[in-house]
Design a protein around this motif. Structure first.
Motif, mmCIF file in Angstrom:
data_model
loop_
_atom_site.group_PDB
_atom_site.id
_atom_site.type_symbol
_atom_site.label_atom_id
_atom_site.label_comp_id
_atom_site.label_asym_id
_atom_site.label_seq_id
_atom_site.Cartn_x
_atom_site.Cartn_y
_atom_site.Cartn_z
ATOM 1 N N GLU A 1 15.286 -5.809 -0.415
ATOM 2 C CA GLU A 1 14.953 -4.565 -1.105
ATOM 3 C C GLU A 1 13.479 -4.583 -1.497
ATOM 4 O OE1 GLU A 1 16.511 -1.630 -4.624
ATOM 5 O OE2 GLU A 1 17.870 -3.096 -3.710
ATOM 6 N N VAL A 2 12.748 -3.621 -0.975
ATOM 7 C CA VAL A 2 11.311 -3.535 -1.217
ATOM 8 C C VAL A 2 11.086 -2.886 -2.584
ATOM 9 C CG1 VAL A 2 9.114 -2.616 -0.378
ATOM 10 C CG2 VAL A 2 10.908 -3.288 1.266
ATOM 11 N N GLY A 3 10.381 -3.589 -3.454
ATOM 12 C CA GLY A 3 10.102 -3.087 -4.801
ATOM 13 C C GLY A 3 8.653 -2.679 -4.982
ATOM 14 N N ARG A 4 8.432 -1.753 -5.886
ATOM 15 C CA ARG A 4 7.061 -1.300 -6.181
ATOM 16 C C ARG A 4 6.158 -2.445 -6.607
ATOM 17 N NH1 ARG A 4 9.618 3.089 -9.315
ATOM 18 N NH2 ARG A 4 9.768 4.842 -7.874
ATOM 19 N N GLU B 1 -4.531 3.816 -3.404
ATOM 20 C CA GLU B 1 -3.649 4.352 -4.446
ATOM 21 C C GLU B 1 -2.225 4.577 -3.943
ATOM 22 O OE1 GLU B 1 -4.073 4.834 -7.826
ATOM 23 O OE2 GLU B 1 -5.783 3.545 -7.349
ATOM 24 N N VAL B 2 -2.038 4.808 -2.631
ATOM 25 C CA VAL B 2 -0.680 5.030 -2.112
ATOM 26 C C VAL B 2 0.165 3.760 -2.189
ATOM 27 C CG1 VAL B 2 -1.315 6.993 -0.645
ATOM 28 C CG2 VAL B 2 -1.313 4.672 0.312
ATOM 29 N N CYS B 3 -0.500 2.613 -2.416
ATOM 30 C CA CYS B 3 0.214 1.341 -2.595
ATOM 31 C C CYS B 3 0.513 1.061 -4.064
ATOM 32 C CB CYS B 3 -0.612 0.176 -2.046
ATOM 33 S SG CYS B 3 -0.938 0.247 -0.294
ATOM 34 N N ARG B 4 0.001 1.909 -4.961
ATOM 35 C CA ARG B 4 0.070 1.606 -6.386
ATOM 36 C C ARG B 4 0.605 2.735 -7.258
ATOM 37 N NH1 ARG B 4 -3.035 -2.766 -6.819
ATOM 38 N NH2 ARG B 4 -4.267 -3.273 -5.012
ATOM 39 N N ALA C 1 0.296 9.538 -6.179
ATOM 40 C CA ALA C 1 -0.650 9.527 -5.058
ATOM 41 C C ALA C 1 0.096 9.404 -3.730
ATOM 42 C CB ALA C 1 -1.649 8.386 -5.215
ATOM 43 N N ALA C 2 1.132 8.566 -3.701
ATOM 44 C CA ALA C 2 1.924 8.400 -2.481
ATOM 45 C C ALA C 2 2.643 9.700 -2.132
ATOM 46 C CB ALA C 2 2.926 7.260 -2.649
ATOM 47 N N LYS C 3 3.212 10.357 -3.136
ATOM 48 C CA LYS C 3 3.906 11.629 -2.884
ATOM 49 C C LYS C 3 2.932 12.700 -2.426
ATOM 50 C CE LYS C 3 7.940 10.763 -5.724
ATOM 51 N NZ LYS C 3 8.766 11.107 -6.856
ATOM 52 N N ALA C 4 1.740 12.718 -3.003
ATOM 53 C CA ALA C 4 0.724 13.687 -2.587
ATOM 54 C C ALA C 4 0.312 13.465 -1.131
ATOM 55 C CB ALA C 4 -0.497 13.591 -3.501
ATOM 56 N N PRO D 1 7.718 9.375 0.152
ATOM 57 C CA PRO D 1 8.685 9.520 -0.944
ATOM 58 C C PRO D 1 8.425 8.577 -2.118
ATOM 59 C CG PRO D 1 9.703 8.379 0.893
ATOM 60 C CD PRO D 1 8.330 8.807 1.350
ATOM 61 N N ASP D 2 7.657 7.518 -1.887
ATOM 62 C CA ASP D 2 7.349 6.529 -2.926
ATOM 63 C C ASP D 2 6.129 5.754 -2.450
ATOM 64 O OD1 ASP D 2 7.513 4.766 -5.148
ATOM 65 O OD2 ASP D 2 9.705 4.809 -5.091
ATOM 66 N N VAL D 3 5.696 4.762 -3.231
ATOM 67 C CA VAL D 3 4.547 3.969 -2.809
ATOM 68 C C VAL D 3 4.859 3.280 -1.489
ATOM 69 C CG1 VAL D 3 3.611 3.647 -5.129
ATOM 70 C CG2 VAL D 3 5.194 1.956 -4.201
ATOM 71 N N ILE D 4 3.819 3.074 -0.688
ATOM 72 C CA ILE D 4 3.990 2.413 0.611
ATOM 73 C C ILE D 4 3.269 1.064 0.595
ATOM 74 C CG2 ILE D 4 4.336 4.556 1.887
ATOM 75 C CD1 ILE D 4 1.420 4.229 2.927
#
Length: 154
Positions: A19-22, A37-40, A44-47, A51-54
């Protein structure tokens, strides 16, 4: 002792789900100095359409190297991991790895060849969701130093 080429084409069973966690993504991004920012930041990831941070692209190494344990621990193959160096790594992403993913990895032995007294083992790790969605293909070249017969050549 040289590695047995009969292992070419062998597939190992899938790993248990990871399970990949933030926080794991954030820690990995810190370790590889990825300031995106899409990793944190979830907003920013949704923008950016996620669906969540990558995860950074190389995050897949956590899954692929963990899945290599089945291969390394296979007594029939006889790989002496103390003699192995990581020769090459490639990732092909089918989609980003993201927080909340539950991923499994299946390892395949794609090639074994001997060159200059060393065994070269090409290992492919197919990372996918528990629902069967392809996520990433990670291909590694492992070099087992001094394990092949000097006369062996590919």
């Amino acid at each position: 002792m040289p590695l047995d080429q009969a292992f070419i084409g062998r597939e190992y069973p899938p790993t248990p789900p990871y399970e990949v966690g933030r926080e794991k993504i954030r820690e990995f991004a810190d370790a590889v100095h990825d300031d995106s920012e899409v990793c944190r930041d979830t907003d920013a990831a949704k923008a950016a359409g996620h669906p969540d941070v990558i995860a950074p692209p190389t995050f897949a190494v956590i899954l692929s190297m963990g899945a290599h344990d089945a291969l390394v621990g296979d007594p029939e193959l006889g790989l002496d991991y103390s003699r192995v160096v990581h020769g090459q790594q490639e990732f092909v992403h089918h989609r980003p790895i993201r927080a909340g993913d539950r991923l499994v990895t299946v390892v395949h032995v794609d090639d074994i060849m001997a060159r200059a007294g060393n065994d070269f083992l090409t290992v492919r790790a197919e990372v996918g969701s528990v629902d069967g969605e392809r996520v990433c293909t990670a291909t590694s070249l492992l070099v087992a130093r001094g394990t092949a017969e000097e006369g062996d050549q590919a």
